[in-house]
Design an enzyme around this catalytic site. Structure first.
Site, PDB file in Angstrom:
ATOM      1  N   CYS A 340       0.824  -1.221   0.000  1.00 23.10           N
ATOM      2  CA  CYS A 340       0.000   0.000   0.000  1.00 23.10           C
ATOM      3  C   CYS A 340       0.855   1.267   0.000  1.00 23.10           C
ATOM      4  O   CYS A 340       0.427   2.309   0.504  1.00 23.10           O
ATOM      5  CB  CYS A 340      -0.949   0.035   1.197  1.00 23.10           C
ATOM      6  SG  CYS A 340      -2.086  -1.358   1.277  1.00 23.10           S
ATOM      7  N   ALA A 341       2.061   1.178  -0.554  1.00 28.45           N
ATOM      8  CA  ALA A 341       2.968   2.325  -0.545  1.00 28.45           C
ATOM      9  C   ALA A 341       3.702   2.431  -1.882  1.00 28.45           C
ATOM     10  O   ALA A 341       4.930   2.291  -1.934  1.00 28.45           O
ATOM     11  CB  ALA A 341       3.951   2.218   0.616  1.00 28.45           C
TER      12      ALA A 341
END
Length: 394
Positions: A340-341
């Site tokens: 998620c980055a």
């Protein structure tokens, strides 16, 4: 089974956490602040004690400035959406989680001016670039305390000084550091400390919060949600008092009870002592992985500059294939992909595939880490043999 996914959530939870949650539901299951009967009062007392416990952990002087939220993402959104308006300038880093980047991109589309400061390939911040990006017109600076991809710890005190120099406020995403490294919010100059309960604080999912610093003016921060608070019920306007202004609806009482128990467990063992344990595990991981041919390790490479989060990749194999083999063949649980980055992976050069992330924690042993390193070495060796066979086959 060897669990190396503490950066996603801590597991197992201390037994005290489970007992506290059960006790809340069995003995104090009333709605806190909504009634005057004994169960409601018992529930309210447990939640207030949880505020005091967290305030003590983060050195916050007023427990009412601990706002409970469902998770750190909600806490971050509360600040970003509640503070920033069209025309405001916000500065962030190139290592942020999507919990920061997605709301910022939405705000940018609605007129907020966004500056993203680049980071080095090991995830460390270019502090001079950050200082140059923060101008007298900057309203807010937001930064992760430590990357969930590389573990790189950011110089939050120096960032805070740069922000305050021009009158800006400073928001810190402590998802990876709350309970993992000591945090003195006033000493570090953090105005908004967003934290989650289910990682380093060893509480259950569905818990988190926001600690408000003394520089924060409540009239400048609008609530993200409005509704029933159990206070000032004669008015149809949201109350201004803390913590009610930002806590509409019934709180997750059993979760908060579990969170408080997790923090007490943490404090009883000592944050610094647990940090020392995780530094040793990180050293073992870094040293072992660095000796395996075909394995690339990302991040600072120095356990003193990072949390216990180690990302790697293996030549000739996709990260998903390695993760699946670790789980299926060796019962080692890791996380693979972009975590998620995407901004962080673009920074360190691993986008779009991502990395294999190994994240030990308090219940991990040196033996667990050595077993994981040996498993990765075997997978790498198998991949090398397969590659040689393909070359020799006509």
């Amino acid at each position: 089974m060897i669990y190396l996914d503490y950066a996603a959530t801590s597991w197992p939870k201390p037994p005290e956490v489970l007992r506290a949650m059960t006790n809340f539901l069995e003995c104090a299951g009333g709605n806190p602040g909504r009634s005057g009967h004994r169960l409601s009062i018992a529930a309210a007392r447990i939640i207030y004690q949880a505020r005091e416990t967290l305030a003590e952990l983060f050195h916050v002087s007023d427990a009412a400035r601990i706002i409970f939220t469902p998770n750190v993402t909600y806490a971050l959104n509360l600040v970003l959406e509640g503070l920033l308006k069209a025309g405001d300038h916000v500065v962030t880093t190139g290592m942020e989680h999507n919990s920061v980047m997605r709301p910022l991109r939405a705000l940018e589309a609605n007129g907020v001016r966004l500056t993203i400061v680049g980071c080095h390939a090991d995830g460390s911040l270019d502090l001079r670039a950050m200082e140059a990006a923060i101008t007298p017109g900057t309203r807010l600076v937001v930064a992760t305390h430590a990357s969930n991809v590389t573990g790189t710890i950011m110089p939050v005190k120096a960032i805070a000084e740069s922000a305050h120099r021009v009158g800006a406020l400073f928001l810190v995403d402590a998802a990876q550091t709350a309970g993992v490294i000591p945090i003195d919010q006033p000493a570090l100059g953090i105005d908004f400390l967003a934290f989650t309960g289910h990682k380093g604080l060893h509480g259950p999912p569905g818990t988190g919060g926001l600690a408000l610093g003394d520089r924060v003016e409540l009239e400048d921060l609008a609530p993200l949600v409005r509704g029933g608070t159990g206070s000032r019920s004669e008015f149809e306007q949201q109350p201004e008092l803390l913590p009610d202004k930002y806590e509409s609806g019934t709180l997750n009482g059993s979760g908060i009870a579990g969170l408080a128990a997790g923090v007490r467990w943490l404090v009883s063992r000592g944050v610094e002592q647990l940090r020392s344990h995780e530094v040793g595990l990180t050293d073992e991981l870094l040293g072992g992985l660095s000796e395996i041919p075909g394995v690339s390790v990302y991040g600072p490479g120095d356990s003193g500059k990072m949390t216990a989060v180690v990302s790697c990749r293996m030549s000739g194999l996709s990260v998903s294939e390695v993760g699946l083999r670790l789980d299926d063949e060796f019962e080692i649980l890791s996380r693979v992909g972009l975590h998620c980055a995407p901004s962080a992976h673009k920074t360190i050069g691993t986008f779009p595939e991502g990395t294999i992330r190994l994240a030990p924690g308090p219940f991990t042993t040196l033996g667990d880490v050595r077993t994981a390193v040996a498993a990765i070495a075997q997978i790498a060796n198998d991949a090398a043999k397969s590659s040689r066979t393909e070359v020799l086959t006509p």
